[in-house]
Structure formats: C-alpha cells, structure tokens
Design a protein around this motif. Structure first.
Motif, PDB file in Angstrom:
ATOM      1  N   TYR A 227       1.653  -3.010  33.390  1.00  0.00           N
ATOM      2  CA  TYR A 227       0.771  -4.066  32.870  1.00  0.00           C
ATOM      3  C   TYR A 227       1.412  -5.451  32.896  1.00  0.00           C
ATOM      4  O   TYR A 227       0.721  -6.455  33.064  1.00  0.00           O
ATOM      5  N   GLY A 228       2.715  -5.497  32.706  1.00  0.00           N
ATOM      6  CA  GLY A 228       3.389  -6.794  32.638  1.00  0.00           C
ATOM      7  C   GLY A 228       4.682  -6.791  33.428  1.00  0.00           C
ATOM      8  O   GLY A 228       4.774  -6.220  34.503  1.00  0.00           O
ATOM      9  N   SER A 229       5.702  -7.436  32.872  1.00  0.00           N
ATOM     10  CA  SER A 229       6.992  -7.546  33.548  1.00  0.00           C
ATOM     11  C   SER A 229       8.107  -7.170  32.586  1.00  0.00           C
ATOM     12  O   SER A 229       8.238  -7.786  31.514  1.00  0.00           O
ATOM     13  N   PRO A 230       8.930  -6.168  32.933  1.00  0.00           N
ATOM     14  CA  PRO A 230      10.035  -5.778  32.048  1.00  0.00           C
ATOM     15  C   PRO A 230      11.099  -6.867  31.920  1.00  0.00           C
ATOM     16  O   PRO A 230      11.792  -6.939  30.916  1.00  0.00           O
ATOM     17  N   GLN A 231      11.216  -7.720  32.928  1.00  0.00           N
ATOM     18  CA  GLN A 231      12.219  -8.779  32.920  1.00  0.00           C
ATOM     19  C   GLN A 231      11.545 -10.141  33.063  1.00  0.00           C
ATOM     20  O   GLN A 231      10.433 -10.246  33.574  1.00  0.00           O
ATOM     21  N   ARG A 232      12.250 -11.146  32.609  1.00  0.00           N
ATOM     22  CA  ARG A 232      11.720 -12.505  32.698  1.00  0.00           C
ATOM     23  C   ARG A 232      11.611 -12.925  34.162  1.00  0.00           C
ATOM     24  O   ARG A 232      12.597 -12.862  34.906  1.00  0.00           O
ATOM     25  N   PRO A 233      10.420 -13.370  34.605  1.00  0.00           N
ATOM     26  CA  PRO A 233      10.254 -13.820  35.995  1.00  0.00           C
ATOM     27  C   PRO A 233      11.191 -14.977  36.319  1.00  0.00           C
ATOM     28  O   PRO A 233      11.348 -15.903  35.516  1.00  0.00           O
ATOM     29  N   SER A 234      11.803 -14.926  37.460  1.00  0.00           N
ATOM     30  CA  SER A 234      12.796 -15.941  37.830  1.00  0.00           C
ATOM     31  C   SER A 234      12.178 -17.318  38.040  1.00  0.00           C
ATOM     32  O   SER A 234      12.855 -18.338  37.885  1.00  0.00           O
ATOM     33  N   LEU A 235      10.914 -17.364  38.396  1.00  0.00           N
ATOM     34  CA  LEU A 235      10.248 -18.642  38.658  1.00  0.00           C
ATOM     35  C   LEU A 235       9.584 -19.229  37.429  1.00  0.00           C
ATOM     36  O   LEU A 235       8.921 -20.258  37.514  1.00  0.00           O
ATOM     37  N   CYS A 236       9.770 -18.596  36.283  1.00  0.00           N
ATOM     38  CA  CYS A 236       9.143 -19.067  35.043  1.00  0.00           C
ATOM     39  C   CYS A 236       9.836 -20.340  34.566  1.00  0.00           C
ATOM     40  O   CYS A 236      11.070 -20.369  34.409  1.00  0.00           O
ATOM     41  N   ALA A 237       9.059 -21.378  34.293  1.00  0.00           N
ATOM     42  CA  ALA A 237       9.627 -22.645  33.822  1.00  0.00           C
ATOM     43  C   ALA A 237      10.049 -22.529  32.364  1.00  0.00           C
ATOM     44  O   ALA A 237       9.386 -21.872  31.563  1.00  0.00           O
ATOM     45  N   LYS A 238      11.140 -23.157  32.015  1.00  0.00           N
ATOM     46  CA  LYS A 238      11.628 -23.134  30.651  1.00  0.00           C
ATOM     47  C   LYS A 238      10.655 -23.874  29.737  1.00  0.00           C
ATOM     48  O   LYS A 238      10.267 -25.000  29.998  1.00  0.00           O
ATOM     49  N   GLY A 239      10.255 -23.206  28.663  1.00  0.00           N
ATOM     50  CA  GLY A 239       9.326 -23.803  27.715  1.00  0.00           C
ATOM     51  C   GLY A 239       7.867 -23.582  28.052  1.00  0.00           C
ATOM     52  O   GLY A 239       6.999 -23.866  27.232  1.00  0.00           O
ATOM     53  N   LYS A 240       7.591 -23.081  29.258  1.00  0.00           N
ATOM     54  CA  LYS A 240       6.203 -22.855  29.671  1.00  0.00           C
ATOM     55  C   LYS A 240       6.050 -21.483  30.327  1.00  0.00           C
ATOM     56  O   LYS A 240       5.296 -21.312  31.278  1.00  0.00           O
ATOM     57  N   CYS A 241       6.792 -20.525  29.814  1.00  0.00           N
ATOM     58  CA  CYS A 241       6.789 -19.188  30.397  1.00  0.00           C
ATOM     59  C   CYS A 241       6.067 -18.223  29.466  1.00  0.00           C
ATOM     60  O   CYS A 241       6.497 -18.031  28.322  1.00  0.00           O
ATOM     61  N   PRO A 242       4.981 -17.601  29.927  1.00  0.00           N
ATOM     62  CA  PRO A 242       4.271 -16.626  29.090  1.00  0.00           C
ATOM     63  C   PRO A 242       5.166 -15.483  28.620  1.00  0.00           C
ATOM     64  O   PRO A 242       4.996 -14.973  27.508  1.00  0.00           O
ATOM     65  N   TRP A 243       6.111 -15.093  29.441  1.00  0.00           N
ATOM     66  CA  TRP A 243       7.006 -13.988  29.091  1.00  0.00           C
ATOM     67  C   TRP A 243       7.824 -14.321  27.849  1.00  0.00           C
ATOM     68  O   TRP A 243       8.054 -13.455  26.992  1.00  0.00           O
ATOM     69  N   ASP A 244       8.267 -15.567  27.745  1.00  0.00           N
ATOM     70  CA  ASP A 244       9.037 -15.993  26.568  1.00  0.00           C
ATOM     71  C   ASP A 244       8.191 -15.890  25.300  1.00  0.00           C
ATOM     72  O   ASP A 244       8.663 -15.408  24.266  1.00  0.00           O
ATOM     73  N   SER A 245       6.948 -16.352  25.379  1.00  0.00           N
ATOM     74  CA  SER A 245       6.056 -16.273  24.227  1.00  0.00           C
ATOM     75  C   SER A 245       5.785 -14.818  23.845  1.00  0.00           C
ATOM     76  O   SER A 245       5.757 -14.466  22.661  1.00  0.00           O
ATOM     77  N   GLN A 246       5.607 -13.975  24.841  1.00  0.00           N
ATOM     78  CA  GLN A 246       5.366 -12.560  24.572  1.00  0.00           C
ATOM     79  C   GLN A 246       6.569 -11.906  23.903  1.00  0.00           C
ATOM     80  O   GLN A 246       6.411 -11.052  23.025  1.00  0.00           O
ATOM     81  N   LEU A 247       7.763 -12.320  24.311  1.00  0.00           N
ATOM     82  CA  LEU A 247       8.979 -11.774  23.692  1.00  0.00           C
ATOM     83  C   LEU A 247       9.094 -12.212  22.240  1.00  0.00           C
ATOM     84  O   LEU A 247       9.436 -11.399  21.364  1.00  0.00           O
ATOM     85  N   VAL A 248       8.811 -13.486  21.980  1.00  0.00           N
ATOM     86  CA  VAL A 248       8.846 -13.986  20.598  1.00  0.00           C
ATOM     87  C   VAL A 248       7.860 -13.221  19.721  1.00  0.00           C
ATOM     88  O   VAL A 248       8.174 -12.820  18.597  1.00  0.00           O
ATOM     89  N   ILE A 249       6.668 -13.002  20.237  1.00  0.00           N
ATOM     90  CA  ILE A 249       5.639 -12.272  19.490  1.00  0.00           C
ATOM     91  C   ILE A 249       6.100 -10.848  19.205  1.00  0.00           C
ATOM     92  O   ILE A 249       5.929 -10.327  18.088  1.00  0.00           O
ATOM     93  N   ALA A 250       6.688 -10.190  20.205  1.00  0.00           N
ATOM     94  CA  ALA A 250       7.162  -8.820  20.020  1.00  0.00           C
ATOM     95  C   ALA A 250       8.238  -8.751  18.937  1.00  0.00           C
ATOM     96  O   ALA A 250       8.216  -7.867  18.071  1.00  0.00           O
ATOM     97  N   ILE A 251       9.180  -9.687  18.977  1.00  0.00           N
ATOM     98  CA  ILE A 251      10.272  -9.690  17.993  1.00  0.00           C
ATOM     99  C   ILE A 251       9.735  -9.881  16.584  1.00  0.00           C
ATOM    100  O   ILE A 251      10.066  -9.122  15.652  1.00  0.00           O
ATOM    101  N   PHE A 252       8.857 -10.870  16.402  1.00  0.00           N
ATOM    102  CA  PHE A 252       8.368 -11.157  15.062  1.00  0.00           C
ATOM    103  C   PHE A 252       7.306 -10.153  14.604  1.00  0.00           C
ATOM    104  O   PHE A 252       7.039 -10.054  13.405  1.00  0.00           O
ATOM    105  N   THR A 253       6.729  -9.416  15.539  1.00  0.00           N
ATOM    106  CA  THR A 253       5.878  -8.295  15.135  1.00  0.00           C
ATOM    107  C   THR A 253       6.704  -7.245  14.406  1.00  0.00           C
ATOM    108  O   THR A 253       6.303  -6.734  13.350  1.00  0.00           O
TER     109      THR A 253
END
Length: 276
Positions: A227-253
């Motif tokens: 469904y998603g990506s186990p690792q952070r995409p290499s082309l993801c821009a810092k501060g504008k990466c959906p993967w980063d937001s998803q990780l933050v949500i998972a941690i605080f969940t």
C-alpha cells in the motif's frame, strides 16, 4: 510570570522571530503569561469565586497545558533560531536568542514543577484535573493536535478508507477528551443526568480499543510495500514529504495509545469529586 515576560521581551526586543515556528513560540509565551497573570490576579482578589469555573480543575489543567506548550517552544526556538556563530545575524541578536532560549527552558521547568507540586497525592481529596487521569487528558489532547498537524501536512490520509478510519478515530477521541476537560473545568459534571466518572472510564476503555485499531491500520496502509513505502523515498523533499508526516502520525498514535492505557489504569484508582 517573570520568566514568561522575560522570554517574549527578549525575543520581541532584539532576538527576533519569523515564520510559523517563531510565531507559535511567541504565542505560547504570551498566552501562558496572560493566563498566569489572570490566575494570580484572581487569587489575590478572590475574583475566581465569581466565575463559572471549577477553579481547582482550571488551574491544574492550565498548568499541564502550559508545561506541554512551553517545552515545545523551548525546543523549537533554539532549534530554528539559535546559532553558535555571529554571521549573518550579528553577535547581539545571537546573544539575545540564547538568553531567550535559557529563559524559555526555565519557564518549562517552573510549570513542570507546578504540575508536580499540585498533582493529587494518594488519599488526598482534590479536583479531577489534578489527578494523573485528569492530567493525562490534557496530554492526550495535545498529542492529538500534533497528529492533526501532521495529517494536514500532505499525509495522503484520504488515499484509503482504512486511513480515513484512523482520522475518524483521532478526531472522535480528541473531541470527547476536550468535552471531558471542558465539563471538569466548568464544574458542570454534577448537572449531567448520567454518572460522569463511570462514563469517563467507559470512554477511556473505548478510546484504547479505537487507538489499538489505528495503531495497527495506519502503519500497514502507510509502510507496507503493498500500500505504501517501507522506506523514505529518495526524491522526497525535506519538509514536504508525505512519508515523513505518516511516520510522525504513526509514532504519536502509539504515544497516545500508551497514554490512554495509562489513563485507564489510573482511572480505576480515583474517585471523582464534583464540587472542587
């Protein structure tokens, strides 16, 4: 009050701030200062007896909220605005920012000390918000706000129905927690036609179950390769990466799930006192 006034005065006079991070920090310091002045004024004038508030619950809830907000600002401001060298802001501005960061840290320490000193002791008759369960309600709502902040930051939660369910869980638990705090602070629990204490315990148990479902569903639909990506995409821009937001949500969940479990455990050991 003194540390709060000193902190935002140093920043406003010479330290400076910018962007959303700096604005948030200034809001925290001025908000905490204003409410603290209000509380001190009410204590000296006994004006709180004229207010439609449960004073013990209000002061305990604010102390916990101020602790969380002040520690957030005490981390964010030096992280984004303090530097070792003088270039390009100048040594005077740097010194003011360092001093503001020190007082911001002291502000957090004194609010945390207030929470520690005024918390409910075993066997003590006190207001609900001063108990561990009441204080945890404030922390739960604060953590939920962090989750909401990550959700709106391009988290792509609308991609699957399962992740939308998680958003519904976060929203429902946040709203009910805020309602519980509001009823406690306003002292309106005695007006309810159902036993407030028992209802809070039942809700906390339900919140544990709901967060358990979100703690399983969100990581699967965000980090599983199907469904998603186990690792952070290499082309993801810092501060504008959906993967980063998803990780933050998972941690605080998981953080909030732990908080609700602790809340449920402690709620079995307290008795609600509606008149404080």
């Amino acid at each position: 009050m003194t540390f709060g006034c000193t902190t935002f005065s140093l920043v406003a006079h010479q330290g400076g701030f910018s962007a959303a991070y700096g604005t948030f920090c200034m809001f925290v310091w001025t908000f905490c200062f204003a409410i603290t002045v209000f509380i001190i004024a009410c204590e000296f004038t006994h004006l709180h007896s004229c207010l439609s508030l449960s004073w013990g619950n209000f002061t305990a809830a604010f102390a916990m909220l101020a602790t969380l907000m002040s520690v957030t600002a005490a981390v964010i401001y030096p992280l984004y605005f303090v530097q070792v060298g003088c270039y390009p802001i100048g040594c005077e501005v740097r010194d003011f920012r360092i001093a503001a960061s020190v007082f911001a840290g002291l502000l957090f320490v004194v609010y945390a000390a207030e929470v520690f000193l005024t918390r409910a002791k075993p066997g003590q008759v006190t207001s609900y918000m001063a108990t561990i369960s009441g204080l945890l309600k404030i922390v739960q709502a604060f953590v939920a706000c962090i989750i909401f902040g990550a959700l709106v930051n391009d988290s792509q939660y609308g991609k699957y129905v399962a992740t939308q369910w998680c958003v519904a869980v976060y929203s429902f638990c946040f709203v009910v927690t805020v309602v519980v705090v509001a009823f406690s602070v306003t002292g309106k629990t005695a007006l309810l036609w159902f036993p407030f204490e028992r209802s809070v315990v039942i809700y906390t148990f339900g919140a544990v179950l709901l967060y358990m479902s979100a703690a399983v569903i969100w990581p699967v639909f965000c980090f599983d390769s199907k469904y998603g990506s186990p690792q952070r995409p290499s082309l993801c821009a810092k501060g504008k990466c959906p993967w980063d937001s998803q990780l933050v949500i998972a941690i605080f969940t998981y953080v909030n799930l732990l908080l609700y479990v602790l809340d449920l455990a402690y709620s079995q050991r307290i008795r609600f006192v509606s008149h404080l």
